[in-house]
Design a protein around this motif. Sequence first.
Motif, PDB file in Angstrom:
ATOM      1  N   ALA A 105       0.370  -1.223  -0.266  1.00  0.00           N
ATOM      2  CA  ALA A 105      -0.054  -0.550  -0.066  1.00  0.00           C
ATOM      3  C   ALA A 105       1.243   1.372  -0.588  1.00  0.00           C
ATOM      4  N   TRP A 106       2.076   1.662   1.097  1.00  0.00           N
ATOM      5  CA  TRP A 106       2.946   2.673   0.879  1.00  0.00           C
ATOM      6  C   TRP A 106       3.768   1.984  -0.057  1.00  0.00           C
ATOM      7  N   LEU A 107       4.196   1.440  -0.773  1.00  0.00           N
ATOM      8  CA  LEU A 107       4.985   1.536  -2.249  1.00  0.00           C
ATOM      9  C   LEU A 107       4.021   2.124  -3.660  1.00  0.00           C
ATOM     10  N   LEU A 108       2.675   1.195  -3.306  1.00  0.00           N
ATOM     11  CA  LEU A 108       1.751   2.161  -4.200  1.00  0.00           C
ATOM     12  C   LEU A 108       0.939   3.253  -4.317  1.00  0.00           C
ATOM     13  N   LEU A 109       0.509   4.224  -2.932  1.00  0.00           N
ATOM     14  CA  LEU A 109       0.547   5.905  -3.035  1.00  0.00           C
ATOM     15  C   LEU A 109       1.873   6.699  -2.513  1.00  0.00           C
ATOM     16  N   PHE A 110       3.337   5.996  -2.441  1.00  0.00           N
ATOM     17  CA  PHE A 110       3.865   7.035  -2.773  1.00  0.00           C
ATOM     18  C   PHE A 110       5.390   7.244  -3.304  1.00  0.00           C
ATOM     19  N   GLY A 111       5.159   5.543  -4.106  1.00  0.00           N
ATOM     20  CA  GLY A 111       6.333   5.606  -5.317  1.00  0.00           C
ATOM     21  C   GLY A 111       7.688   4.730  -5.360  1.00  0.00           C
ATOM     22  N   LYS A 112       7.886   4.269  -3.675  1.00  0.00           N
ATOM     23  CA  LYS A 112       9.145   3.668  -2.975  1.00  0.00           C
ATOM     24  C   LYS A 112       8.900   2.751  -2.675  1.00  0.00           C
ATOM     25  N   GLN A 113       9.551   1.689  -1.939  1.00  0.00           N
ATOM     26  CA  GLN A 113       9.576   1.100  -1.023  1.00  0.00           C
ATOM     27  C   GLN A 113      10.190   1.742   0.345  1.00  0.00           C
ATOM     28  N   PRO A 114       9.250   1.515   1.031  1.00  0.00           N
ATOM     29  CA  PRO A 114       9.170   2.237   2.197  1.00  0.00           C
ATOM     30  C   PRO A 114      10.574   1.534   3.153  1.00  0.00           C
ATOM     31  N   THR A 115      10.756   2.503   3.842  1.00  0.00           N
ATOM     32  CA  THR A 115      12.283   1.583   5.121  1.00  0.00           C
ATOM     33  C   THR A 115      11.731   1.342   6.292  1.00  0.00           C
ATOM     34  N   GLY A 116      12.258   0.413   7.030  1.00  0.00           N
ATOM     35  CA  GLY A 116      11.641   0.123   8.329  1.00  0.00           C
ATOM     36  C   GLY A 116      10.887   1.616   8.864  1.00  0.00           C
ATOM     37  N   GLU A 117      11.684   2.062   9.191  1.00  0.00           N
ATOM     38  CA  GLU A 117      10.613   3.622   9.985  1.00  0.00           C
ATOM     39  C   GLU A 117       9.504   3.469   9.775  1.00  0.00           C
ATOM     40  N   GLN A 118      10.150   3.957   8.422  1.00  0.00           N
ATOM     41  CA  GLN A 118       8.573   4.374   7.444  1.00  0.00           C
ATOM     42  C   GLN A 118       7.094   3.668   7.693  1.00  0.00           C
ATOM     43  N   LEU A 119       7.970   1.980   7.433  1.00  0.00           N
ATOM     44  CA  LEU A 119       6.267   1.292   7.065  1.00  0.00           C
ATOM     45  C   LEU A 119       6.207   0.597   8.947  1.00  0.00           C
ATOM     46  N   SER A 120       7.066   0.627   9.788  1.00  0.00           N
ATOM     47  CA  SER A 120       6.530   1.177  11.371  1.00  0.00           C
ATOM     48  C   SER A 120       5.451   2.354  10.989  1.00  0.00           C
ATOM     49  N   SER A 121       5.721   3.858  11.230  1.00  0.00           N
ATOM     50  CA  SER A 121       5.309   4.643  10.785  1.00  0.00           C
ATOM     51  C   SER A 121       3.820   4.567  10.099  1.00  0.00           C
ATOM     52  N   ARG A 177      -4.846  11.909   3.140  1.00  0.00           N
ATOM     53  CA  ARG A 177      -5.066  11.335   4.524  1.00  0.00           C
ATOM     54  C   ARG A 177      -6.929  10.458   4.137  1.00  0.00           C
ATOM     55  N   GLN A 178      -7.507  11.045   3.770  1.00  0.00           N
ATOM     56  CA  GLN A 178      -8.913  10.507   2.516  1.00  0.00           C
ATOM     57  C   GLN A 178      -8.442   8.918   2.550  1.00  0.00           C
ATOM     58  N   ALA A 179      -6.948   9.002   1.682  1.00  0.00           N
ATOM     59  CA  ALA A 179      -6.751   7.107   1.014  1.00  0.00           C
ATOM     60  C   ALA A 179      -6.358   6.513   2.592  1.00  0.00           C
ATOM     61  N   MET A 180      -5.727   6.917   3.401  1.00  0.00           N
ATOM     62  CA  MET A 180      -5.246   6.314   4.224  1.00  0.00           C
ATOM     63  C   MET A 180      -6.401   5.309   5.263  1.00  0.00           C
ATOM     64  N   GLN A 181      -7.586   6.640   5.476  1.00  0.00           N
ATOM     65  CA  GLN A 181      -8.698   5.819   5.886  1.00  0.00           C
ATOM     66  C   GLN A 181      -9.439   4.764   5.634  1.00  0.00           C
ATOM     67  N   SER A 419      -8.015  -5.084  -0.592  1.00  0.00           N
ATOM     68  CA  SER A 419      -6.748  -5.357  -1.549  1.00  0.00           C
ATOM     69  C   SER A 419      -6.735  -4.309  -1.991  1.00  0.00           C
ATOM     70  N   ARG A 420      -8.105  -4.699  -2.992  1.00  0.00           N
ATOM     71  CA  ARG A 420      -7.709  -3.246  -4.321  1.00  0.00           C
ATOM     72  C   ARG A 420      -7.671  -1.959  -3.960  1.00  0.00           C
ATOM     73  N   ILE A 421      -8.561  -1.389  -3.385  1.00  0.00           N
ATOM     74  CA  ILE A 421      -8.748  -0.230  -2.703  1.00  0.00           C
ATOM     75  C   ILE A 421      -7.228   0.851  -2.720  1.00  0.00           C
ATOM     76  N   ALA A 422      -6.567   0.018  -2.142  1.00  0.00           N
ATOM     77  CA  ALA A 422      -4.809   0.321  -1.964  1.00  0.00           C
ATOM     78  C   ALA A 422      -4.733   0.995  -3.259  1.00  0.00           C
ATOM     79  N   GLY A 423      -4.861   0.020  -4.544  1.00  0.00           N
ATOM     80  CA  GLY A 423      -4.375   0.693  -5.817  1.00  0.00           C
ATOM     81  C   GLY A 423      -5.665   2.021  -6.364  1.00  0.00           C
ATOM     82  N   TRP A 424      -6.907   1.936  -6.380  1.00  0.00           N
ATOM     83  CA  TRP A 424      -7.827   2.465  -6.554  1.00  0.00           C
ATOM     84  C   TRP A 424      -7.401   3.750  -6.062  1.00  0.00           C
ATOM     85  N   CYS A 425      -6.606   4.193  -4.789  1.00  0.00           N
ATOM     86  CA  CYS A 425      -6.200   5.293  -4.070  1.00  0.00           C
ATOM     87  C   CYS A 425      -5.238   5.668  -4.616  1.00  0.00           C
ATOM     88  N   ALA A 426      -4.825   4.958  -4.903  1.00  0.00           N
ATOM     89  CA  ALA A 426      -3.273   5.633  -5.953  1.00  0.00           C
ATOM     90  C   ALA A 426      -3.356   6.172  -7.242  1.00  0.00           C
TER      91      ALA A 426
END
Length: 459
Positions: A105-121, A177-181, A419-426
Amino acid sequence: MENIIENRETEKKDGKLKMLCEEFRRNNQIPPEKFDLYNVKKGLRNPDGTGVMAGLTLICNVHGYLIDDGERIPDEGKLTYRGIDVQEIVDGCVAENRFGFEEVAWLLLFGKQPTGEQLSSFCEVLNSYRELPEYFAEDMIIKAPSRNIMNKLARSVLALYSYDENPDDATLENNMRQAMQLIARMPTIMTYAYQVKRRHFDKKSMYFHPINPEHSTAQSILNAIRPDRFFTDEEAKLLDLCMILHAEHGGGNNSTFTARVLSSTGTDIYSTIAAAIGSLKGPRHGGANHRVMTMMNELMENVENWESDDQVRAYLEKIVRKEAGDRSGLIYGMGHAVYTISDPRAVILKDRARKLAEKYGMLQEFELFERVERLAPGVFADVKGDTKVISANVDFYSGLVYQMLGIPNDLFTPLFAVSRIAGWCAHRIEEMETCGRIIRPAYRSLSKNKPYVPIELRK
């Protein structure tokens, strides 16, 4: 006596409706040859089956064939998220024994793989959003049960508009914000809707387990639908794998294109995602995994020897000739708009399905699925003369995997949506941030000019 009167009234209404439908058919026929005459690409497909180019995206690529001298050449399927092969994503998560849907979901939304810290947050943010607004479950779900969970998902997503203090702000910050919610809340809505459906329509117990903030999305779903809240780590990670594979599939699939069409108008995210859910509900799209299991259950009941190619083939021929199944002529789960030789998602799921089948004593059922997969292309060739290369798609094995996980049929397609809502929001965010024009294709009118006729002169 009252029943006789009611039946007569019903017959009258049915008769009038039949007459109206006949009137429609008389006045609304478009000859198939007209589509060729005006070079209309039905389904936004080119004559060779490729999709009409409608836009550009950085989010996902679906590869299933090569073009050589203008001809479509079948090729092994490949699915990439932001340029990364989904097989590598799955292999990485399996090797590191961790959940991957949130990372995807992070990868699709933001365009790159998250670091461990970013993923945890990111996971902390999602967990903070899982709870529905106060009284939402009581007012929007419990008080208005639905037989179909997809319908309830769409209605509930639309209703969230009323609980958002800033629903129409189209800025990137608000959209994100709305996408993550929505990514966080969709599983909660789905599982609540399922419980209410069980109680109201199936006359079974309804239970709402507390949400565990430490759970991944897959864990939270299993926690919510199982009466005893028990599930193994293996089961949760298998569901997580299914969610990774369903998270995104390019901008051209029907539901994602629906999301981009609505987003291009500048409408709110709730209207956009509700429309995408409605698209995915259709049996030609996300609803196919449920249709696969219905078809296979009927095949199991009507074929005496599952190990007989001749008997299985004979029943598949009946399906294609519209003499069996739902009379659509479709072998659900076979073929894809892009993939030819293989659907990479089906390949991954098939491997997991075999292991599950061996573990749960369902190897005979699994081998029947394999037999149908092997025989179906030949059946299409012999019955319809269709010799194009086709393979099993993700729907063919996903329902079987869900069934072996003990997930009820009611949730097969809703899980796809969750599952697909991650792609829809991206795709929504990409459409609004990079395109800037309303999507407005053309339709050629075939109607001829006619004079207005006063009502007393009409026949």
